[in-house]
Motif scaffolding. Structure first.
Motif, PDB file in Angstrom:
ATOM      1  N   LEU A   1       0.818  -1.198   0.000  1.00 41.58           N
ATOM      2  CA  LEU A   1       0.000   0.000   0.000  1.00 41.58           C
ATOM      3  C   LEU A   1       0.861   1.260   0.000  1.00 41.58           C
ATOM      4  CD1 LEU A   1      -2.988  -0.709   2.349  1.00 41.58           C
ATOM      5  CD2 LEU A   1      -3.087   0.386   0.104  1.00 41.58           C
ATOM      6  N   TRP A   2       0.357   2.257  -0.655  1.00 37.66           N
ATOM      7  CA  TRP A   2       1.033   3.557  -0.645  1.00 37.66           C
ATOM      8  C   TRP A   2      -0.014   4.627  -0.371  1.00 37.66           C
ATOM      9  CZ3 TRP A   2       6.343   3.979  -2.115  1.00 37.66           C
ATOM     10  CH2 TRP A   2       6.922   2.764  -2.535  1.00 37.66           C
ATOM     11  N   SER A   3       0.390   5.664   0.336  1.00 43.13           N
ATOM     12  CA  SER A   3      -0.517   6.786   0.567  1.00 43.13           C
ATOM     13  C   SER A   3       0.064   8.046  -0.042  1.00 43.13           C
ATOM     14  CB  SER A   3      -0.731   7.027   2.064  1.00 43.13           C
ATOM     15  OG  SER A   3      -1.582   6.041   2.603  1.00 43.13           O
ATOM     16  N   ASN A   4      -0.809   8.909  -0.536  1.00 40.00           N
ATOM     17  CA  ASN A   4      -0.312  10.190  -1.040  1.00 40.00           C
ATOM     18  C   ASN A   4      -0.290  11.224   0.080  1.00 40.00           C
ATOM     19  OD1 ASN A   4      -2.906  11.285  -0.741  1.00 40.00           O
ATOM     20  ND2 ASN A   4      -3.496  10.547  -2.777  1.00 40.00           N
ATOM     21  N   LEU A   5       0.233  12.377  -0.217  1.00 39.34           N
ATOM     22  CA  LEU A   5       0.425  13.403   0.805  1.00 39.34           C
ATOM     23  C   LEU A   5      -0.899  13.847   1.411  1.00 39.34           C
ATOM     24  CD1 LEU A   5       2.397  15.135   2.320  1.00 39.34           C
ATOM     25  CD2 LEU A   5       2.349  16.796   0.460  1.00 39.34           C
ATOM     26  N   ARG A   6      -1.909  13.907   0.577  1.00 38.56           N
ATOM     27  CA  ARG A   6      -3.224  14.313   1.072  1.00 38.56           C
ATOM     28  C   ARG A   6      -3.711  13.360   2.170  1.00 38.56           C
ATOM     29  NH1 ARG A   6      -6.295  17.660  -1.289  1.00 38.56           N
ATOM     30  NH2 ARG A   6      -5.078  17.425  -3.205  1.00 38.56           N
ATOM     31  N   GLN A   7      -3.546  12.072   1.920  1.00 37.56           N
ATOM     32  CA  GLN A   7      -3.979  11.080   2.901  1.00 37.56           C
ATOM     33  C   GLN A   7      -3.169  11.170   4.195  1.00 37.56           C
ATOM     34  OE1 GLN A   7      -3.338   7.879   0.112  1.00 37.56           O
ATOM     35  NE2 GLN A   7      -5.552   7.550  -0.165  1.00 37.56           N
ATOM     36  N   VAL A   8      -1.884  11.412   4.018  1.00 40.37           N
ATOM     37  CA  VAL A   8      -1.017  11.553   5.187  1.00 40.37           C
ATOM     38  C   VAL A   8      -1.467  12.737   6.044  1.00 40.37           C
ATOM     39  CG1 VAL A   8       1.303  12.271   5.892  1.00 40.37           C
ATOM     40  CG2 VAL A   8       1.020  10.414   4.249  1.00 40.37           C
ATOM     41  N   CYS A   9      -1.757  13.854   5.396  1.00 39.22           N
ATOM     42  CA  CYS A   9      -2.183  15.044   6.123  1.00 39.22           C
ATOM     43  C   CYS A   9      -3.514  14.812   6.826  1.00 39.22           C
ATOM     44  CB  CYS A   9      -2.298  16.239   5.171  1.00 39.22           C
ATOM     45  SG  CYS A   9      -0.687  16.856   4.636  1.00 39.22           S
ATOM     46  N   GLU A  10      -4.398  14.140   6.153  1.00 37.46           N
ATOM     47  CA  GLU A  10      -5.699  13.861   6.759  1.00 37.46           C
ATOM     48  C   GLU A  10      -5.527  13.021   8.024  1.00 37.46           C
ATOM     49  OE1 GLU A  10      -8.444  12.081   4.030  1.00 37.46           O
ATOM     50  OE2 GLU A  10      -9.919  11.719   5.630  1.00 37.46           O
ATOM     51  N   LEU A  11      -4.638  12.047   7.932  1.00 36.07           N
ATOM     52  CA  LEU A  11      -4.379  11.171   9.067  1.00 36.07           C
ATOM     53  C   LEU A  11      -3.858  11.977  10.258  1.00 36.07           C
ATOM     54  CD1 LEU A  11      -4.792   8.238   9.461  1.00 36.07           C
ATOM     55  CD2 LEU A  11      -2.564   7.786   8.445  1.00 36.07           C
ATOM     56  N   LEU A  12      -2.997  12.938   9.975  1.00 34.85           N
ATOM     57  CA  LEU A  12      -2.425  13.765  11.044  1.00 34.85           C
ATOM     58  C   LEU A  12      -3.383  14.888  11.439  1.00 34.85           C
ATOM     59  CD1 LEU A  12       1.265  14.091   9.771  1.00 34.85           C
ATOM     60  CD2 LEU A  12       0.498  12.857  11.792  1.00 34.85           C
TER      61      LEU A  12
ATOM     62  N   ILE B   1      -4.146  17.594   9.760  1.00 34.33           N
ATOM     63  CA  ILE B   1      -3.581  18.901   9.430  1.00 34.33           C
ATOM     64  C   ILE B   1      -4.026  19.236   8.012  1.00 34.33           C
ATOM     65  CG2 ILE B   1      -1.584  18.660  10.931  1.00 34.33           C
ATOM     66  CD1 ILE B   1       0.069  17.750   8.649  1.00 34.33           C
ATOM     67  N   PRO B   2      -4.137  20.527   7.709  1.00 29.87           N
ATOM     68  CA  PRO B   2      -4.607  20.913   6.377  1.00 29.87           C
ATOM     69  C   PRO B   2      -3.616  20.480   5.286  1.00 29.87           C
ATOM     70  CG  PRO B   2      -3.737  22.802   7.555  1.00 29.87           C
ATOM     71  CD  PRO B   2      -3.805  21.682   8.546  1.00 29.87           C
ATOM     72  N   ALA B   3      -4.127  19.848   4.240  1.00 33.43           N
ATOM     73  CA  ALA B   3      -3.260  19.419   3.152  1.00 33.43           C
ATOM     74  C   ALA B   3      -2.937  20.603   2.244  1.00 33.43           C
ATOM     75  CB  ALA B   3      -3.944  18.317   2.344  1.00 33.43           C
ATOM     76  N   PRO B   4      -1.708  20.650   1.800  1.00 32.64           N
ATOM     77  CA  PRO B   4      -1.347  21.709   0.846  1.00 32.64           C
ATOM     78  C   PRO B   4      -2.241  21.601  -0.386  1.00 32.64           C
ATOM     79  CG  PRO B   4       0.595  20.516   1.595  1.00 32.64           C
ATOM     80  CD  PRO B   4      -0.592  19.758   2.095  1.00 32.64           C
ATOM     81  N   VAL B   5      -2.775  22.725  -0.848  1.00 30.36           N
ATOM     82  CA  VAL B   5      -3.639  22.693  -2.027  1.00 30.36           C
ATOM     83  C   VAL B   5      -2.831  22.532  -3.306  1.00 30.36           C
ATOM     84  CG1 VAL B   5      -5.569  24.005  -1.073  1.00 30.36           C
ATOM     85  CG2 VAL B   5      -3.584  25.216  -2.023  1.00 30.36           C
ATOM     86  N   THR B   6      -1.556  22.893  -3.173  1.00 29.08           N
ATOM     87  CA  THR B   6      -0.705  22.953  -4.355  1.00 29.08           C
ATOM     88  C   THR B   6      -0.169  21.613  -4.800  1.00 29.08           C
ATOM     89  OG1 THR B   6       1.121  23.399  -2.876  1.00 29.08           O
ATOM     90  CG2 THR B   6       0.054  25.306  -3.888  1.00 29.08           C
ATOM     91  N   VAL B   7      -0.519  20.561  -4.076  1.00 24.85           N
ATOM     92  CA  VAL B   7       0.194  19.313  -4.311  1.00 24.85           C
ATOM     93  C   VAL B   7      -0.587  18.360  -5.226  1.00 24.85           C
ATOM     94  CG1 VAL B   7      -0.708  17.933  -2.403  1.00 24.85           C
ATOM     95  CG2 VAL B   7       1.666  17.666  -3.139  1.00 24.85           C
ATOM     96  N   ASP B   8       0.143  17.715  -6.065  1.00 23.68           N
ATOM     97  CA  ASP B   8      -0.451  16.708  -6.936  1.00 23.68           C
ATOM     98  C   ASP B   8      -0.560  15.394  -6.168  1.00 23.68           C
ATOM     99  OD1 ASP B   8      -1.132  14.787  -8.723  1.00 23.68           O
ATOM    100  OD2 ASP B   8       0.389  15.309 -10.210  1.00 23.68           O
ATOM    101  N   ASP B   9      -1.760  14.842  -6.144  1.00 27.29           N
ATOM    102  CA  ASP B   9      -2.002  13.659  -5.341  1.00 27.29           C
ATOM    103  C   ASP B   9      -1.068  12.490  -5.652  1.00 27.29           C
ATOM    104  OD1 ASP B   9      -3.876  14.774  -3.820  1.00 27.29           O
ATOM    105  OD2 ASP B   9      -5.563  13.584  -4.549  1.00 27.29           O
ATOM    106  N   GLU B  10      -0.753  12.348  -6.899  1.00 27.55           N
ATOM    107  CA  GLU B  10       0.045  11.170  -7.259  1.00 27.55           C
ATOM    108  C   GLU B  10       1.527  11.499  -7.368  1.00 27.55           C
ATOM    109  OE1 GLU B  10      -1.628   8.733  -6.806  1.00 27.55           O
ATOM    110  OE2 GLU B  10      -3.536   9.805  -6.851  1.00 27.55           O
TER     111      GLU B  10
ATOM    112  N   THR C   1       3.718  12.381  -4.929  1.00 26.36           N
ATOM    113  CA  THR C   1       4.591  11.827  -3.908  1.00 26.36           C
ATOM    114  C   THR C   1       3.826  10.768  -3.144  1.00 26.36           C
ATOM    115  OG1 THR C   1       3.830  13.578  -2.448  1.00 26.36           O
ATOM    116  CG2 THR C   1       5.896  13.946  -3.591  1.00 26.36           C
ATOM    117  N   LEU C   2       4.422   9.618  -3.045  1.00 31.10           N
ATOM    118  CA  LEU C   2       3.737   8.524  -2.353  1.00 31.10           C
ATOM    119  C   LEU C   2       4.585   8.011  -1.209  1.00 31.10           C
ATOM    120  CD1 LEU C   2       2.214   6.567  -5.349  1.00 31.10           C
ATOM    121  CD2 LEU C   2       1.078   8.098  -3.745  1.00 31.10           C
ATOM    122  N   PHE C   3       3.910   7.582  -0.143  1.00 34.89           N
ATOM    123  CA  PHE C   3       4.597   7.073   1.035  1.00 34.89           C
ATOM    124  C   PHE C   3       4.186   5.631   1.283  1.00 34.89           C
ATOM    125  CE2 PHE C   3       4.154  11.650   1.512  1.00 34.89           C
ATOM    126  CZ  PHE C   3       5.460  12.024   1.754  1.00 34.89           C
TER     127      PHE C   3
END
Lengths: 288, 288
Positions: free
Chosen positions: B30-41, B43-52, B54-56
DNA sequence: CGTTTGATTGATATCGCTCAACTTTCGTGG
DNA sequence: CCACGAAAGTTGAGCGATATCAATCAAACG
């Protein structure tokens, strides 16, 4: 000081007119540059920075004054340039809980970042010289100087580790061990500041020490007396001498009161024979 | 999962081949994108970021496995996606001190930043799904997305505040109050995760709770039994029901043992009369 | 000075620890 | 599936470390 008037107003962070009433009281006209701030925090200064580019204002506080209050809107971090303080938490019943005793080089106010309101209160125990770091301006500096941002993370991480150690100590150690460690830790910090780590005087009351260590002031007083009896320290009011730092650092718990008398006699025997410049560790061994 | 093969290898942080032996055991794909990571924490996700963009990577750990060890070189932060853990400190005599019980949304490893080595150890109490955040990559992301850097400071600040509360609790509260607060805090966290905050089961032993609260396991057990007697909770092994959360939250110390018997009788009288769906606060008032 | 705040010391109470016995639960292998 | 042992949990008895209450003493301060 001579360069003070040569700096454009726009380049100085923190307009004094924003300060709370208390902060007004007494403020010198000192400013520090980023290099000096980094040195104080013992973090590497960005090489890319112009010394006179960004200046941070100093503010003086008299003993008893508050640097920030619980619930107050957060907008600045503080670095201690000189003096001694305590930070406290006030619980729902108004009881004061001492959280730390900041001194030169320590950073204050980090706990305000999360909710944008300070979660604790910082009070000067002596006259203090404090450097203001307006948070917004400081973090934007961090964006242009990568090392600075890293250093900020590092300092916050260090604080977390420090508090973890505190938690361990509070939940695992006996009263004697707590007091002994408190003294050696203080000594080490004085050392780092260039003062004597063996001979110093406390800036706080027994009450405050007790709150910090989760003990009553009477227990603190008794424990100091006991360590004095044993020859590990000498105490007179707030004047402290660490006579056997090694024993202090490794102390887990004092032997039961009856056994303690024997040790004390042994010590005073040694004293009477004028043997006792530094018999470090002997006692430590005697009491597991 | 279907998009897995469409992502270029270069865009994924954390090559699995860097992981320690333990981390290897069982890792899903499994991989999560930055948006998912931010949601988990939260905290507001950066609007400027492309979902795909960066993956973690996710890694699964089985109960008992270590996520990181004390002294191990620090290079990644961890976010709990599911499961329950404990973080511990090992003192110089090998005694284990529990520092926290991380669960979904919590960040692990912050204490490693300062010295570049983890200062604590994280151990899975149940099977866990953990997201890896390679520190270097993550902070460099923070430089391009300002909100992310702010969020990182905020999370670290929150952790500092949490530890401050812990220190207050450890040094000021009675055993009963500690246990009562521990339960209500757990309940609140379960609530935030969308589970029941009133009815849950403990994932940790009495021993671990005791270590966390600065008590022995016997005291924890006895206190749980006492709160059960009083009708504030019901306990059976690790199954907990909070019957009077208000009383629990405000509990300072239990009345002396003799008085306690009276209260217990009063409670069982109420129970016998089948009055007792929610008599919140009554007991709390009865015991200042 | 007198007053106030901080520190020391003693006597006593009590909370939580230690040691110990016993029960329950759970995992594992026969 | 049961039997066994190991680990976790409960409960009791006794003790000791620390808190509490109180008196005295010393220092600081207007």
């Amino acid at each position: 000081m001579s360069n003070f008037s040569t700096i454009s107003q726009a380049s100085r962070f923190t307009d004094v007119s924003n300060l709370s009433d208390n902060a007004w009281r007494q403020h010198g006209s000192l400013w520090s540059n980023l290099r000096q701030v980094c040195e104080l925090l013992s973090i590497p200064a960005p090489v890319t920075v112009d010394d006179e580019d960004t200046l941070f204002q100093h503010v003086r506080f008299k003993a008893g004054q508050r640097i920030h209050r619980i619930g107050q809107a957060f907008d600045t971090l503080y670095i201690v340039n000189s003096g001694f303080l305590k930070t406290v938490h006030i619980d729902e019943y108004g009881n004061e809980q001492v959280l730390s005793f900041p001194m030169k080089g320590d950073l204050l106010g980090i706990d305000g970042i999360h909710k944008q309101h300070y979660a604790s209160e910082a009070i000067a125990l002596s006259d203090c010289d404090i450097i203001l770091l307006p948070y917004k301006a400081f973090t934007s500096l961090g964006r242009t100087h990568v090392e600075l941002e890293q250093a900020m993370f590092s300092v916050m991480s260090r604080e977390i580790v420090r508090e973890q150690m505190m938690i361990s100590m509070l939940s695992a150690l006996s009263a004697e061990a707590k007091v002994a460690r408190f003294l050696t830790n203080l000594g080490e910090r004085f050392n780092q500041m260039g003062y004597s780590g063996r001979s110093f005087n406390l800036r706080m009351t027994r009450q405050e020490i007790g709150s910090y260590l989760g003990l009553t002031l009477e227990t603190v007083s008794r424990t100091l007396s006991a360590l004095n009896e044993l020859g590990m320290i000498s105490v007179e009011q707030r004047e402290i001498n660490l006579l056997d730092p090694v024993a202090l650092k490794t102390l887990r718990r004092l032997p039961p009161a009856k056994a303690r008398i024997k040790v004390a006699e042994k010590v005073s025997a040694l004293v009477n024979k004028n043997l006792l410049p530094q018999w470090n560790g002997e006692l430590a061994a005697a009491m597991n």
